[in-house]
Design an enzyme around this catalytic site. Structure first.
Site, PDB file in Angstrom:
ATOM      1  N   ASN A   9      55.645   8.863  39.209  1.00 49.61           N
ATOM      2  CA  ASN A   9      56.858   9.101  40.244  1.00 49.61           C
ATOM      3  C   ASN A   9      57.956  10.030  40.407  1.00 49.61           C
ATOM      4  O   ASN A   9      59.051  10.529  39.019  1.00 49.61           O
ATOM      5  CB  ASN A   9      57.998   7.042  40.549  1.00 49.61           C
ATOM      6  CG  ASN A   9      58.870   6.980  40.820  1.00 49.61           C
ATOM      7  OD1 ASN A   9      59.412   7.580  41.624  1.00 49.61           O
ATOM      8  ND2 ASN A   9      59.481   5.915  40.712  1.00 49.61           N
ATOM      9  N   TRP A  10      57.781  10.218  41.462  1.00 46.30           N
ATOM     10  CA  TRP A  10      58.825  12.230  40.622  1.00 46.30           C
ATOM     11  C   TRP A  10      60.545  11.644  40.967  1.00 46.30           C
ATOM     12  O   TRP A  10      60.973  12.529  40.699  1.00 46.30           O
ATOM     13  CB  TRP A  10      58.577  12.694  41.457  1.00 46.30           C
ATOM     14  CG  TRP A  10      57.499  13.580  41.425  1.00 46.30           C
ATOM     15  CD1 TRP A  10      56.014  13.436  40.551  1.00 46.30           C
ATOM     16  CD2 TRP A  10      56.720  15.300  41.936  1.00 46.30           C
ATOM     17  NE1 TRP A  10      54.764  13.981  40.796  1.00 46.30           N
ATOM     18  CE2 TRP A  10      55.511  15.188  41.488  1.00 46.30           C
ATOM     19  CE3 TRP A  10      57.540  15.258  43.396  1.00 46.30           C
ATOM     20  CZ2 TRP A  10      54.866  15.690  42.231  1.00 46.30           C
ATOM     21  CZ3 TRP A  10      56.787  16.756  43.554  1.00 46.30           C
ATOM     22  CH2 TRP A  10      54.933  16.612  43.302  1.00 46.30           C
ATOM     23  N   LYS A  11      60.598  10.384  40.992  1.00 54.40           N
ATOM     24  CA  LYS A  11      62.095  10.210  41.642  1.00 54.40           C
ATOM     25  C   LYS A  11      63.472  10.990  42.127  1.00 54.40           C
ATOM     26  O   LYS A  11      62.174  11.986  43.188  1.00 54.40           O
ATOM     27  CB  LYS A  11      62.724   9.964  40.216  1.00 54.40           C
ATOM     28  CG  LYS A  11      61.835   8.756  39.387  1.00 54.40           C
ATOM     29  CD  LYS A  11      62.535   8.139  38.242  1.00 54.40           C
ATOM     30  CE  LYS A  11      61.537   7.056  36.913  1.00 54.40           C
ATOM     31  NZ  LYS A  11      62.384   6.921  36.603  1.00 54.40           N
ATOM     32  N   HIS A  94      61.516  -0.596  43.002  1.00 54.12           N
ATOM     33  CA  HIS A  94      62.074   0.130  42.093  1.00 54.12           C
ATOM     34  C   HIS A  94      62.942  -0.759  41.494  1.00 54.12           C
ATOM     35  O   HIS A  94      64.006  -0.219  42.703  1.00 54.12           O
ATOM     36  CB  HIS A  94      61.766   1.808  42.063  1.00 54.12           C
ATOM     37  CG  HIS A  94      61.865   2.580  40.893  1.00 54.12           C
ATOM     38  ND1 HIS A  94      62.534   2.191  39.638  1.00 54.12           N
ATOM     39  CD2 HIS A  94      60.291   2.526  39.801  1.00 54.12           C
ATOM     40  CE1 HIS A  94      62.254   2.846  38.816  1.00 54.12           C
ATOM     41  NE2 HIS A  94      61.267   3.093  39.020  1.00 54.12           N
ATOM     42  N   GLU A  96      64.924   0.852  40.143  1.00 52.75           N
ATOM     43  CA  GLU A  96      66.759   1.900  40.262  1.00 52.75           C
ATOM     44  C   GLU A  96      67.277   1.468  41.314  1.00 52.75           C
ATOM     45  O   GLU A  96      68.615   1.735  41.641  1.00 52.75           O
ATOM     46  CB  GLU A  96      66.410   3.793  40.144  1.00 52.75           C
ATOM     47  CG  GLU A  96      66.049   3.262  38.035  1.00 52.75           C
ATOM     48  CD  GLU A  96      64.923   4.745  37.814  1.00 52.75           C
ATOM     49  OE1 GLU A  96      64.667   5.722  39.548  1.00 52.75           O
ATOM     50  OE2 GLU A  96      64.574   4.948  36.967  1.00 52.75           O
ATOM     51  N   GLU A 164      57.348  -3.266  35.447  1.00 57.74           N
ATOM     52  CA  GLU A 164      58.489  -2.537  34.987  1.00 57.74           C
ATOM     53  C   GLU A 164      59.277  -3.158  34.334  1.00 57.74           C
ATOM     54  O   GLU A 164      59.712  -3.056  34.570  1.00 57.74           O
ATOM     55  CB  GLU A 164      58.506  -0.772  35.990  1.00 57.74           C
ATOM     56  CG  GLU A 164      57.398  -0.826  37.043  1.00 57.74           C
ATOM     57  CD  GLU A 164      57.931   0.945  36.969  1.00 57.74           C
ATOM     58  OE1 GLU A 164      57.694   1.089  36.717  1.00 57.74           O
ATOM     59  OE2 GLU A 164      58.711   0.510  37.806  1.00 57.74           O
ATOM     60  N   GLY A 170      62.134   5.298  30.929  1.00 55.82           N
ATOM     61  CA  GLY A 170      63.003   6.686  31.009  1.00 55.82           C
ATOM     62  C   GLY A 170      63.909   6.069  29.544  1.00 55.82           C
ATOM     63  O   GLY A 170      65.213   7.352  29.552  1.00 55.82           O
ATOM     64  N   SER A 210      58.322   4.422  30.448  1.00 60.09           N
ATOM     65  CA  SER A 210      57.540   5.442  28.953  1.00 60.09           C
ATOM     66  C   SER A 210      56.526   5.470  28.618  1.00 60.09           C
ATOM     67  O   SER A 210      55.886   5.611  27.781  1.00 60.09           O
ATOM     68  CB  SER A 210      58.827   4.817  28.402  1.00 60.09           C
ATOM     69  OG  SER A 210      59.716   5.103  28.286  1.00 60.09           O
ATOM     70  N   GLY A 231      57.092   7.840  35.501  1.00 56.77           N
ATOM     71  CA  GLY A 231      58.031   8.264  36.137  1.00 56.77           C
ATOM     72  C   GLY A 231      58.217   9.820  35.072  1.00 56.77           C
ATOM     73  O   GLY A 231      57.741  10.690  35.105  1.00 56.77           O
ATOM     74  N   GLY A 232      59.057  10.109  33.517  1.00 56.85           N
ATOM     75  CA  GLY A 232      59.084  11.373  33.261  1.00 56.85           C
ATOM     76  C   GLY A 232      57.913  12.001  32.851  1.00 56.85           C
ATOM     77  O   GLY A 232      58.192  13.075  33.592  1.00 56.85           O
TER      78      GLY A 232
HETATM   79  C1  PEP Z   1      59.394   5.042  36.835  1.00 59.84           C
HETATM   80  O1  PEP Z   1      60.052   5.232  37.032  1.00 59.84           O
HETATM   81  O2  PEP Z   1      58.823   4.272  37.634  1.00 59.84           O
HETATM   82  C2  PEP Z   1      59.083   4.962  35.632  1.00 59.84           C
HETATM   83  C3  PEP Z   1      58.198   4.276  34.678  1.00 59.84           C
HETATM   84  O3  PEP Z   1      60.325   5.748  34.913  1.00 59.84           O
HETATM   85  P1  PEP Z   1      59.306   6.092  32.926  1.00 59.84           P
HETATM   86  O4  PEP Z   1      57.874   5.916  33.114  1.00 59.84           O
HETATM   87  O5  PEP Z   1      59.602   7.641  32.927  1.00 59.84           O
HETATM   88  O6  PEP Z   1      59.718   5.506  31.982  1.00 59.84           O
END
Ligand code: PEP
Length: 258
Positions: A9-11, A94, A96, A164, A170, A210, A231-232
């Site tokens: 997920n590049w956001k 998600h 966010e 999640e 994050g 994470s 994500g990251g």
């Molecule tokens: C996400 O945004 O779905 C996510 C899991 O982010 P991260 O891996 O950065 O925690």
């Protein structure tokens, strides 16, 4: 045998040029991957470019969101019908979007229905905030999120759930394997209650929060965890490819139903 799903997920990151560089680096290094379903979810603006670059490769593409109507006076929104031309997957719900943009389970439910209508494969995110966890509400929250967002869904098909926990997203602090298992077991038991044992057994549940090359192996060592929503770490080609390579090794390990 157990296929693993790794979705990035590049956001709200990467313009088209940056997206192209990232995809190139990933593409070249995952050619021999056969048993990990790899999905890249760029922003809408580079969806078309990423779709073009991954055509006829082993990489799949998804959007990060959709609106629930097909078309009309909905300024700024993008429908399932529009993204279906470009990709087969969509992330819905998600945290966010829930927390920053006020998406409710009801809205998420409408998006799920719209995605199903277009034949998209859904990655539906659920998970509790830190406050909810501290109040001991994790199971209740997951239950409500699933029950309300799937209330109009007759058959549990083409839906992957991503557990999640919001407090792990994050933050650099992944949930413990025990916490992941607890959340995922809750999800499977709700799917079983709503759709029956067969649907529960064939369901794919991801963990997100994470995930990185260092913790992916301990997470996938658990048969209950079918992969990760990243994500990251999905923005760094080296980290993302490393997660994929490590995941590929889990193909032959036993699945939850064995
Ligand atoms: C996400 O945004 O779905 C996510 C899991 O982010 P991260 O891996 O950065 O925690």
């Amino acid at each position: 045998m157990r296929d693993i799903i790794i979705a990035g997920n590049w956001k709200m990151n990467n313009n088209t040029q940056e997206a192209e560089i990232l995809v190139e680096e990933i593409r070249q290094n995952v050619r021999s991957i056969n048993h990990v379903e790899m999905i890249l979810c760029p922003p809408f603006t580079s969806l078309s470019k990423v779709a073009e670059l991954t055509k006829e490769t082993n990489i799949k593409v998804g959007a990060q969101n959709i609106f629930y109507e097909d078309n009309g006076a909905f300024t700024g929104e993008i429908s399932a019908r529009m993204i279906k031309e470009l990709c087969d997957y969509v992330i819905i719900g998600h945290s966010e979007r829930r927390l920053l943009l006020g998406e409710t389970n009801q809205v998420i439910g409408k998006k799920v229905v719209a995605a199903i209508k277009e034949g998209l494969h859904i990655i539906l995110c659920v998970g509790e905030t830190l406050e909810q966890r501290e109040r001991g509400e994790t199971q209740l929250v997951i239950n409500t999120q699933l029950a309300e967002s799937l209330s109009k869904v007759q058959e549990f098909e083409n839906i992957t759930i991503a557990y999640e926990p919001v407090w792990a997203i994050g933050t650099g602090v992944s949930a413990s394997v025990e916490d992941c298992k607890k959340g995922i077991r809750t999800i499977r038991s709700i799917i079983e209650k709503m759709y029956g044992t067969l649907s529960m057994q064939s369901s794919k549940i991801l963990y997100g929060g994470s995930v990185n090359p260092k913790n992916i192996e301990s997470l996938l060592s658990e048969a209950e965890i079918d992969g990760g929503l990243i994500g990251g770490a999905s923005l760094d080609p080296e980290n993302f490819v490393s997660i994929i390579n490590k995941s590929e090794l889990f193909y032959s390990k036993t699945s939850i139903n064995d």
